[in-house]
Design an enzyme around this catalytic site. Structure first.
Site, PDB file in Angstrom:
ATOM      1  N   ARG A 195      35.317  42.077  32.265  1.00 53.14           N
ATOM      2  CA  ARG A 195      35.282  43.549  32.330  1.00 53.14           C
ATOM      3  C   ARG A 195      35.017  44.167  30.963  1.00 53.14           C
ATOM      4  NH1 ARG A 195      40.762  45.120  34.831  1.00 53.14           N
ATOM      5  NH2 ARG A 195      41.289  43.383  33.487  1.00 53.14           N
TER       6      ARG A 195
ATOM      7  N   ASN B 236      38.189  44.478  38.549  1.00 49.01           N
ATOM      8  CA  ASN B 236      38.488  43.215  39.230  1.00 49.01           C
ATOM      9  C   ASN B 236      38.787  43.493  40.687  1.00 49.01           C
ATOM     10  OD1 ASN B 236      38.243  41.595  36.963  1.00 49.01           O
ATOM     11  ND2 ASN B 236      40.424  41.555  36.523  1.00 49.01           N
TER      12      ASN B 236
END
Length: 90
Positions: A19, A37
């Protein structure tokens, strides 16, 4: 013309700074959107920019950061949301 893609990346992509690395790459490319996520272990990205920018991001997603092991990158066009900046969602 601004395009929007919904991107799902699967493989070993959580717990490897995917990320944060995606946010950095998107900002470098001038792309708006977010990354988060997913419960199934994948990473979901919504990204907006010019086609050349999005193509570069998708190419990067196929490799990801150093410790990632990307198995699949699936992307489909979506509706432009006019994102301001690129965020990590938790």
């Amino acid at each position: 013309m601004i395009k929007h893609f919904n991107i799902t990346v699967s493989g070993k992509v959580q717990g490897v700074f995917y990320r944060a690395s995606t946010k950095h790459k998107a900002e470098d490319l001038g792309i708006g959107g977010f990354v988060k996520n997913m419960p199934d272990g994948s990473v979901y990205i919504e990204a907006e920019g010019k086609m050349e920018q999005l193509s570069s991001l998708i190419d990067w997603c196929k490799m990801g950061p150093t410790h990632a092991r990307v198995e699949n990158v699936h992307f489909v066009p979506g509706e432009v949301m006019d994102f301001k900046g690129f965020d990590i969602k938790y």
